[in-house]
Every structure is written in structure tokens, then in C-alpha cells.
Design an enzyme around this catalytic site. Structure first.
Site, short mmCIF file in Angstrom:
data_model
loop_
_atom_site.label_atom_id
_atom_site.label_comp_id
_atom_site.label_asym_id
_atom_site.label_seq_id
_atom_site.Cartn_x
_atom_site.Cartn_y
_atom_site.Cartn_z
N GLY A 1 0.87 2.21 -7.37
CA GLY A 1 0.03 2.37 -8.58
C GLY A 1 0.21 3.73 -9.22
O GLY A 1 0.26 3.85 -10.44
N ASP B 1 0.81 -1.22 0.00
CA ASP B 1 0.00 0.00 0.00
C ASP B 1 0.84 1.27 0.00
O ASP B 1 0.45 2.28 0.58
CB ASP B 1 -0.97 0.03 1.20
CG ASP B 1 -1.92 -1.14 1.16
OD1 ASP B 1 -2.32 -1.52 0.06
OD2 ASP B 1 -2.25 -1.68 2.24
N GLY C 1 -4.03 -4.14 -4.45
CA GLY C 1 -5.05 -3.16 -4.82
C GLY C 1 -4.39 -1.84 -5.15
O GLY C 1 -3.73 -1.25 -4.31
N HIS C 2 -4.51 -1.42 -6.39
CA HIS C 2 -3.92 -0.15 -6.80
C HIS C 2 -5.02 0.82 -7.19
O HIS C 2 -5.88 0.47 -7.99
CB HIS C 2 -3.02 -0.33 -8.03
CG HIS C 2 -1.79 -1.13 -7.74
ND1 HIS C 2 -0.87 -1.45 -8.71
CD2 HIS C 2 -1.33 -1.66 -6.60
CE1 HIS C 2 0.10 -2.15 -8.17
NE2 HIS C 2 -0.16 -2.30 -6.89
N THR C 3 -4.98 1.99 -6.61
CA THR C 3 -5.93 3.02 -7.03
C THR C 3 -5.16 3.98 -7.93
O THR C 3 -4.13 4.50 -7.54
CB THR C 3 -6.49 3.77 -5.81
OG1 THR C 3 -7.03 2.79 -4.92
CG2 THR C 3 -7.60 4.73 -6.21
N SER D 1 5.41 12.59 -3.71
CA SER D 1 4.02 12.72 -4.09
C SER D 1 3.26 13.41 -2.96
O SER D 1 3.41 13.06 -1.79
CB SER D 1 3.43 11.34 -4.38
OG SER D 1 2.04 11.45 -4.58
P1 IMO Z 1 -0.72 -3.88 -2.49
O1 IMO Z 1 -0.30 -4.37 -3.83
C1 IMO Z 1 -1.01 -4.44 1.81
C2 IMO Z 1 -1.22 -8.53 3.32
C3 IMO Z 1 -2.52 -8.98 3.96
C4 IMO Z 1 -1.99 -9.94 5.00
C5 IMO Z 1 -0.82 -10.61 4.28
C6 IMO Z 1 -1.17 -11.96 3.66
O2 IMO Z 1 -1.98 -3.11 -2.46
O3 IMO Z 1 0.40 -3.16 -1.81
P2 IMO Z 1 -2.53 -12.62 1.49
O4 IMO Z 1 -4.00 -12.43 1.17
O5 IMO Z 1 -1.62 -11.95 0.53
O6 IMO Z 1 -2.17 -14.04 1.75
O7 IMO Z 1 -2.36 -11.87 2.92
O8 IMO Z 1 -0.43 -9.72 3.25
N1 IMO Z 1 -1.36 -7.99 1.94
C7 IMO Z 1 -1.26 -6.69 1.65
N2 IMO Z 1 -1.11 -5.62 2.43
N3 IMO Z 1 -1.05 -4.27 0.47
C8 IMO Z 1 -1.18 -5.33 -0.34
O9 IMO Z 1 -1.07 -5.23 -1.68
C9 IMO Z 1 -1.33 -6.61 0.24
N4 IMO Z 1 -1.50 -7.86 -0.25
C10 IMO Z 1 -1.49 -8.69 0.80
O10 IMO Z 1 -3.20 -7.91 4.54
O11 IMO Z 1 -1.45 -9.24 6.09
MG MG Z 2 -3.27 -2.30 -1.36
#
Ligand code: IMO
Ligand code: MG
Length: 430
Positions: free
Chosen positions: A17, A13, A40-42, A416
Site C-alpha cells: 500500500g 502484507d 488490507g492496506h494501511t 522503506s
Molecule cells: P494483503 O493484500 C496476508 C491469507 C489468509 C489465509 C489465506 C486464505 O494485505 O497482503 P482468504 O480469506 O484469502 O481465503 O485466506 O490467505 N491472506 C492474506 N495474508 N495478506 C493479505 O492481503 C491476505 N489475504 C489473504 O490469512 O492464510
Molecule cells: Mg494485509
């Protein structure tokens, strides 16, 4: 030849994105190579907000080839739903502008079911996953015996045979763990997934060959990391991690492109820290400042809507992430969220068992003992969302940016200060 990688240096996070979207103009191919629809990318572009999960940000640009490479785990229903939403917002996409690896593994309903049963059984020790069947699909991939890849769906007999056998096996296991689990209908899943496979077919190919050719042709490539380095299965805060290599380490195995082809590795950090799910978080702020950051930064998950845990910037975390990926430079995101605070703190080291260290602990129990050693910096009171040049930042914001770069050990090249493309300061070595 130019190949750029964008990697999150914290727990995901980091607003990767936005950086990927900004850089897409300078590239011809955008590649997703690990993770799945847990990401999740916004992206805000042309006044519209797009929520991307599996699709590379290149999908918003008609002349860019988007590649979902081998290391990604694909939920076809989620992918098609996302494609439909993009088509609704942006009009039809050229089938040639999206390639999906036939080697990528497929997420099935039993993966979600299995994850729900496993997470429930762990109670207080639960990882806090996104429940998207990511870990259970990767587990089957590495286990090899009960795994289905995208390419398998185009051999109907083989596909059906595998599915029937796997579902039978999964149901035996799941019922032993939880007798209330609803049975899954292998025939219905076969029919449903065969339809998805038919719709995806124009995009499915050997993406490794496509990328090798692109490399040979000198095509400009952009690699879009999902999650962040501290969620890396090998190098992150195990077991509170995701099931893929979310640091730069995943680029080579996930895409088939050798890492030495990468000419610019950009590490993306948030100006503070957040984390979703379980696991120790040394700089977490369970107080009014943490809530303030959550409110101002709208720190709620894009995928699950969960409130994110918020805390001060942790240079031990980000420095470790930067070293893992060998970053050339940094993008500091969401700096505007910190405006208005009297003081801002940065964790520059940990104290563990009375000793100071900047090495990131390899065991989660040791991390749980880490007390952050904080450096206090003066805040800035003015609104910085309109700043467009490095020299226009208030003195204290500038000090904060410089301190992050110094503690991480890499130059800050991008700052940013808001979601819009224009709200970006290119530091250009000044
Ligand atoms: P982006 O791409 C933040 C976290 C989950 C959980 C751990 C394992 O938006 O940065 P999973 O479903 O992957 O097996 O969960 O990883 N997690 C993320 N946290 N951003 C993400 O993606 C995440 N994808 C998985 O919250 O702690
Ligand atoms: Mg995310």
C-alpha cells in the site's frame, strides 16, 4: 506509455500500500484486479492513516481514476462502508473517479456462512482464511451455475430469480453439513443488495473497455496487486493460499490488460517474512526474536487483527515470487524493524531430504520438510528511520540490502524505513 505493477513476493502484507501510494502521483489510473476485502492496506498520507481493503489507493488522490476490475470479488456492503469512511475522512469523491467492473463477482452472506462451515469442518487442517467469503465466491465463479456478477444486480427479475434459487440450494447443502445453520431470507437479501446496487450504480461500468481506452490514450497506469505470490492459487503454497492469482500472473486475467503492456514490474518484499493463517513456513521463528519482530513491526493483521507469524527473510520464497512475476526491481520494506539485532539471518536455500535446493517446493508436504540454510549477517545498532540516502545507511544495513538483491536476482530500487512517505530511500542505481 508507462504501466507499473506492484506485486507482493511473499505471503502478503509486504506493505504494498505504501509503494502504491507513493507511485500514485506518477500515474493517472490505479487498478485493483484480484482478491477482495481480504486485502488490507494501511496508507499514511498527509498525517492521516487510511485503512483500505477493496478500494485502490488512488482513491486518496482526486485526479486519479481508481478501477476495481473484473477479477476482484466484491462485497458491496464492505465496499460502501469503506467509501463512507473515506468520504468522512477526505470529503466527497467524484463519481467519475471510481469505476467498478460489472463483470466482477459479488460476495453474499451465504459465502461467509459457507466458509465458516467449511473451515470448521477442517479442524486442524483449516486454511486460516480471513472469513470474508473470498474462496467461496471464487468457487461459485469457477463453478458458474451459482454465481452473481455486479452487472446481474441491474436486471431485477433475473437477479431475484438467481438469488432465490441459489439461496435455496445453499441452504440445502449447509443444513446437511451443519443442522444449526440459521436460514437465510432471500427476499431480505434481495432488498438489501438492490439498495447497495443502487448506491454503486454511478460507478459501475465495463472496466475492461475503460482500461483498453486508457491504454490506447497512453494513460499512465498503476496495477495494485493484493496478497502475495506465495498465496497465488496456482503457484503458491496450495492449499494454504488465497483463491486468486496473487502473483503477477493475475494481472492479465483480472484486468483484461495484456501483460506485455506492463513496462515496470516492482516486486515488494518485507525485510523479513510473515505469514497469517496455516501452512508450512520454513524460516518461522517461534522464539523471542520472532516476538521481537512482531512487536517492533506491529505484525498484527489489518483485516482480522490476528498476530502474524514472523521469521527470517526467505530468499527461496522471494526469488520464486520474483521469477513468477518477472520483476524488474525490488522495494524492500520495513528494514527499520531489524535495527538493534546483533545478527540477522537470511535463508539462501533449503535442505530437503539431504539435498540443497533453491527451487521452491511444489508440494506442501515437501515444503514442510525444508530446513532453511541460513546465512548470518551482522546487524546494525543505530536507528535508520531518518536515513534518506542509500549512502547514509550503516555499512551492515547496506550489506543486508545488497544481499537481498543478490539472492533474489533483481536490483533493490526502493527501501522503506518507516510508514511515512518521507521514510523512503530511492536507490536510483547507486
Ligand atoms: P494483503 O493484500 C496476508 C491469507 C489468509 C489465509 C489465506 C486464505 O494485505 O497482503 P482468504 O480469506 O484469502 O481465503 O485466506 O490467505 N491472506 C492474506 N495474508 N495478506 C493479505 O492481503 C491476505 N489475504 C489473504 O490469512 O492464510
Ligand atoms: Mg494485509
Amino acid at each position: 506509455m508507462a504501466a507499473t505493477a506492484v506485486i507482493g513476493l511473499q505471503w502478503g502484507d509486504e506493505a504494498k500500500g505504501k509503494i502504491v501510494d507513493l507511485l500514485t502521483d506518477e500515474h493517472d489510473v490505479v487498478v485493483r484486479y484480484q482478491g477482495g476485502n481480504n486485502a488490507g492496506h494501511t496508507v499514511v498520507a498527509g498525517g492521516k492513516t487510511y485503512k483500505l481493503s477493496l478500494l485502490p489507493a488512488g482513491i486518496l488522490h482526486p485526479n486519479v481514476l481508481s478501477v476495481i476490475a473484473t477479477g476482484v470479488v466484491i462485497n458491496p456492503k464492505a465496499l460502501l462502508g469503506e467509501l463512507d469512511r473515506i468520504i468522512e475522512q477526505n470529503g466527497p469523491i467524484n463519481p467519475k473517479s471510481l469505476c467498478i467492473s460489472d463483470r466482477a463477482h459479488v460476495i453474499f452472506p451465504y459465502h461467509m456462512l459457507e466458509e465458516a462451515v467449511l473451515e470448521k469442518s477442517r479442524k486442524d487442517e483449516a486454511i486460516g482464511t480471513t472469513m470474508r467469503g473470498i474462496g467461496t465466491c471464487y468457487r461459485d465463479k469457477y463453478g458458474r451455475s451459482h454465481a452473481i456478477r455486479v452487472g446481474d444486480m441491474y436486471y431485477p427479475e433475473l437477479f431475484r430469480r438467481k438469488l432465490v434459487e441459489i439461496i435455496d440450494h445453499k441452504m440445502t447443502l449447509l443444513r446437511a453439513l451443519d443442522p444449526h445453520v440459521e436460514p437465510l431470507d432471500a427476499d431480505a437479501i434481495y432488498r438489501e443488495y438492490s439498495e447497495y446496487a443502487a448506491r454503486l450504480k454511478p460507478h459501475v461500468c465495463d472496466t475492461t473497455a475503460v482500461l483498453h481506452k486508457a491504454l490506447k490514450d497512453g494513460t499512465r497506469m498503476l496495477f495494485e496487486g493484493a496478497q502475495g505470490s506465495l498465496l497465488d492459487i496456482d503457484h503458491g503454497t496450495f492449499p494454504f493460499v488465497t483463491s486468486s492469482n496473487a502473483s503477477g500472473a493475475g494481472l492479465h486475467n483480472g484486468s483484461g490488460v495484456p501483460e506485455r503492456a506492463i513496462t515496470r514490474m516492482i516486486g515488494v518484499v518485507k525485510a523479513y517474512s510473515t505469514r497469517v493463517g496455516g501452512g508450512p513456513f520454513p524460516t518461522e521463528l517461534n522464539n523471542a526474536i520472532g516476538q521481537h519482530i512482531r512487536d517492533v513491526g506491529r505484525e498484527y493483521g489489518t483485516v482480522t487483527g490476528r498476530p502474524r507469524r514472523c521469521g527470517w527473510f526467505d530468499a527461496v520464497v522471494a526469488g520464486y515470487g520474483a521469477r513468477l512475476s518477472g520483476v524488474d526491481c525490488l522495494a524492500v520494506m520495513l528494514l527499520d524493524v531489524l535495527s538493534g539485532l546483533d545478527e540477522i539471518q537470511i535463508c539462501e536455500a533449503y535442505e530437503i531430504d539431504g539435498e540443497r535446493t533453491t527451487d521452491f517446493p511444489s508440494h506442501v508436504e515437501r515444503l514442510a520438510k525444508a530446513k532453511p540454510i541460513l546465512r548470518t549477517l551482522p546487524g546494525w545498532k543505530t536507528d535508520i528511520t531518518g536515513v534518506r540516502k542509500l549512502s547514509d545507511f550503516p555499512k551492515n544495513a547496506r550489506l543486508y540490502i545488497d544481499t537481498l538483491g543478490e539472492l533474489i536476482g533483481a536490483p533493490v530500487e526502493i527501501v522503506s524505513i518507516g510508514p511515512d512517505r518521507e521514510q523512503t530511500v530511492m536507490c536510483g542505481g547507486k
